[in-house]
Structures are given as structure tokens and as C-alpha cells.
Design a protein around this motif. Structure first.
Motif, PDB file in Angstrom:
ATOM      1  N   VAL A 259      -5.919 -41.628 -49.567  1.00  0.00           N
ATOM      2  CA  VAL A 259      -6.029 -41.532 -48.117  1.00  0.00           C
ATOM      3  C   VAL A 259      -4.399 -41.906 -47.726  1.00  0.00           C
ATOM      4  N   GLY A 260      -3.993 -41.361 -46.508  1.00  0.00           N
ATOM      5  CA  GLY A 260      -2.785 -41.713 -45.728  1.00  0.00           C
ATOM      6  C   GLY A 260      -2.770 -41.409 -44.352  1.00  0.00           C
ATOM      7  N   SER A 261      -1.973 -41.871 -43.540  1.00  0.00           N
ATOM      8  CA  SER A 261      -1.850 -41.630 -42.069  1.00  0.00           C
ATOM      9  C   SER A 261      -1.678 -40.394 -41.804  1.00  0.00           C
ATOM     10  N   GLY A 262      -0.559 -39.288 -42.790  1.00  0.00           N
ATOM     11  CA  GLY A 262      -0.365 -37.994 -42.461  1.00  0.00           C
ATOM     12  C   GLY A 262      -0.337 -37.407 -44.203  1.00  0.00           C
TER      13      GLY A 262
ATOM     14  N   GLN B 215       3.440 -43.318 -58.294  1.00  0.00           N
ATOM     15  CA  GLN B 215       3.837 -42.823 -57.090  1.00  0.00           C
ATOM     16  C   GLN B 215       2.689 -42.022 -56.378  1.00  0.00           C
ATOM     17  N   TYR B 216       2.707 -41.642 -55.271  1.00  0.00           N
ATOM     18  CA  TYR B 216       1.629 -41.379 -54.197  1.00  0.00           C
ATOM     19  C   TYR B 216       1.939 -39.969 -53.669  1.00  0.00           C
ATOM     20  N   ILE B 217       0.697 -39.285 -53.553  1.00  0.00           N
ATOM     21  CA  ILE B 217       0.522 -38.222 -52.437  1.00  0.00           C
ATOM     22  C   ILE B 217      -0.385 -38.605 -51.590  1.00  0.00           C
ATOM     23  N   ASN B 218      -0.073 -38.731 -50.231  1.00  0.00           N
ATOM     24  CA  ASN B 218      -0.819 -39.225 -49.299  1.00  0.00           C
ATOM     25  C   ASN B 218      -1.476 -38.141 -48.527  1.00  0.00           C
ATOM     26  N   LEU B 219      -2.761 -38.275 -48.285  1.00  0.00           N
ATOM     27  CA  LEU B 219      -3.315 -37.092 -47.496  1.00  0.00           C
ATOM     28  C   LEU B 219      -4.383 -37.751 -46.361  1.00  0.00           C
ATOM     29  N   ALA B 220      -3.953 -37.467 -45.370  1.00  0.00           N
ATOM     30  CA  ALA B 220      -4.877 -37.522 -44.116  1.00  0.00           C
ATOM     31  C   ALA B 220      -6.071 -36.712 -44.062  1.00  0.00           C
ATOM     32  N   SER B 221      -7.109 -36.764 -43.538  1.00  0.00           N
ATOM     33  CA  SER B 221      -8.332 -36.073 -43.257  1.00  0.00           C
ATOM     34  C   SER B 221      -7.780 -34.628 -42.906  1.00  0.00           C
ATOM     35  N   GLY B 222      -6.740 -34.423 -42.032  1.00  0.00           N
ATOM     36  CA  GLY B 222      -6.179 -33.430 -41.466  1.00  0.00           C
ATOM     37  C   GLY B 222      -5.284 -32.403 -42.570  1.00  0.00           C
ATOM     38  N   CYS B 223      -5.025 -33.097 -43.694  1.00  0.00           N
ATOM     39  CA  CYS B 223      -4.120 -32.277 -44.523  1.00  0.00           C
ATOM     40  C   CYS B 223      -4.933 -31.435 -45.412  1.00  0.00           C
TER      41      CYS B 223
END
Length: 284
Positions: free
Chosen positions: A154-157, A169-177
Motif C-alpha cells: 500500500v502506498g500514498s500514490g 525494494q518496493y512498488i507502492n500502490l494506492a487504491s487508485g492505482c
């Protein structure tokens, strides 16, 4: 050494040239501006937030980024590590390339990964992975004991580290991604930068700096202007999943990027283009 840069149509400059048919302004379909605005806001590490402008070195070359919530944010959705900014190495993991440029390739094209249990709608991750595997030589294998791997969380964007960093390392995904945004962020994780930062981009597009939102000018800077070397091959790919659209990061509803004839074009976040595929084939 710098790796050759790919054009969006032929990622990382190792690949073959692919020509694009041009369209006249009259033939252009007007881009869906609300869609482009939505994509812009999605493909930011921290939508609606700007941070302190910082200057550092990456691979012995100057680089500008924003520090937001402790993260070093480059080109809006790329997260740099402290090691990348402090290493003077000329190695592939440290040197940025150019649009369709690459850095930090994964050995044998294998990306080890985990998905955080707290991430909602995990189908967008599995669907994006399936798309990459169906359209490229890159393979994704669930991580067991590997020290270098990607975690989807989960991410902010929408954001990602760039290339293989050598550790978690990370791939960050907000709900809108969306799935398309996830395909784009995986592109960064395997080493791809944004297409509009190619060294030769002025041959194909006009960058209208007066229309770019304050704080996002760096998203449109050519890699040569930042002190990076590289070579562009093939024609710029307007259909690349790594390419911005005409109204990306517009401050006033006017285009930030047009074709040389002044016509506009849509952002594409459906899947890898033919040029993306041939570029990745050459890269991996």
C-alpha cells in the motif's frame, strides 16, 4: 559505463529502430484530459504533496529530486535510495540512462517478489505480472530467501524504486492505482525511465514549460541536461506505457507536450506497446 538508452519504441538504446507513422493535426483525436489528470495524480509517490528540493549525485553525476516524508522522489514516481545517491560507482545499478533508458537490470531477467497481505485488490498486481510475462522475457518468481526482491504494498500514490537495488525494494500502490499503472511501475522496477526525457526528444516533441505545474519541471528534463550520457535509438514512442500524455502535469489546462506539428496525444496505460516489447526483448 553508461548503458545505451532505449527509445520508448525500443527501450534502452540497444535495440532496433521502429518508425512511427505521423498524423496530421486534423487527424488527431482530442485527448481525454480528465483521464490524463487522473493518471498524473496516480503516478506520483505523494499526490498533492511537494517536498524540499534537493541536489545530489547519482553515478558521479548531479541529480535533483524532492524529499517527501523521508523519500527521495525523482520524476514524480521514482524513489531513489540513499545508496544510489552516495555511490560513485559506474556500475549498471547506479547509472541512470534515458527515456526508455535503463538501469539496474535483474540477472537472467528474473524478478523475485512478494505481495503484502494488506494490499487490497491484489488482482491488479497479478494481472500486471501476467501481462509482463506474456509480453516480455522478464520472469516473476515468488521470493523465498532471496535478498534482492520487490514487495508490492500500500502506498500514498503509485511509485517504485528504479532498477534492481540489490536489497528489498518496493512498488507502492494506492487504491487508485490501476493494473495499467502497476505495469508502468514495474517498468521502473526493471530499470526503465520516462520516455519524454530522451536526449533526442526535441526532434519529436515540443515541451511547453510555461504550462507545467510548479515543482514538476524536473519530470520533463532531458537526461543530457542533467549531466547523464547515453544514446537514443529508434523513434520516440508516443504509445509507450512509460510516456506522458499531452496534458500531463498541466497547470492551466493547456498542453505540456505536443508533437512537432502542435497536435496533442493521449497517455497510454493499457499495456506494453510494440516498441516497449522490442526494447525489453533487447534489454533482457
Amino acid at each position: 559505463m553508461f548503458k545505451p538508452s532505449f527509445s520508448a519504441l525500443a527501450y534502452l538504446a540497444l535495440f532496433g529502430t521502429i518508425s512511427l507513422a505521423s498524423c496530421s493535426k486534423e487527424q488527431q483525436v482530442q485527448p481525454d484530459q480528465p483521464e490524463q489528470v487522473a493518471q498524473d495524480q496516480a503516478e506520483l509517490a505523494y499526490p498533492g504533496q511537494t517536498g524540499e528540493a534537493k541536489a545530489g549525485e547519482w553515478g558521479g553525476q548531479p541529480v535533483s529530486y524532492q524529499e517527501i516524508n523521508g523519500d527521495k522522489v525523482y520524476e514524480g514516481d521514482i524513489l531513489l535510495t540513499s545508496e544510489q545517491l552516495t555511490s560513485g560507482s559506474d556500475g549498471d545499478q547506479q547509472r541512470p540512462g534515458s527515456a526508455g533508458r535503463t538501469t539496474g537490470r535483474w540477472p537472467s531477467g528474473i524478478v523475485y517478489y512478494t505481495i503484502d497481505a494488506a494490499l487490497p485488490n491484489q488482482a491488479r498486481v497479478t494481472d500486471a505480472i501476467a501481462h509482463w510475462q506474456a509480453n516480455s522475457p522478464v520472469r516473476f518468481i515468488a521470493r523465498t530467501t532471496q535478498t534482492a526482491y520487490v514487495t508490492f504494498r500500500v502506498g500514498s500514490g503509485c511509485s517504485s524504486n528504479i532498477g534492481r537495488t540489490g536489497s528489498r525494494q518496493y512498488i507502492n500502490l494506492a487504491s487508485g492505482c490501476s493494473t495499467g499503472n502497476t505495469i508502468h511501475e514495474i517498468g521502473h522496477a526493471v530499470g526503465l525511465f520516462h520516455e519524454q526525457t530522451r536526449n533526442d526528444r526535441d526532434t519529436f516533441v515540443n515541451i511547453l514549460t510555461q504550462n507545467i505545474q510548479s515543482g514538476y519541471e524536473g519530470n520533463f528534463t532531458k537526461y543530457s541536461a542533467s549531466g547523464y550520457g547515453g544514446t537514443d535509438y529508434g523513434a520516440l514512442d508516443f504509445g509507450s506505457i512509460m510516456m506522458y500524455g499531452s496534458f500531463s502535469f498541466s497547470s492551466n489546462g493547456q498542453p505540456t507536450i505536443t508533437k512537432k506539428d502542435g497536435s496533442t496525444f493521449n497517455i497510454q496505460r493499457t499495456g506494453l506497446s510494440a516498441g516497449d516489447k522490442s526494447g525489453i526483448d533487447a534489454m533482457y
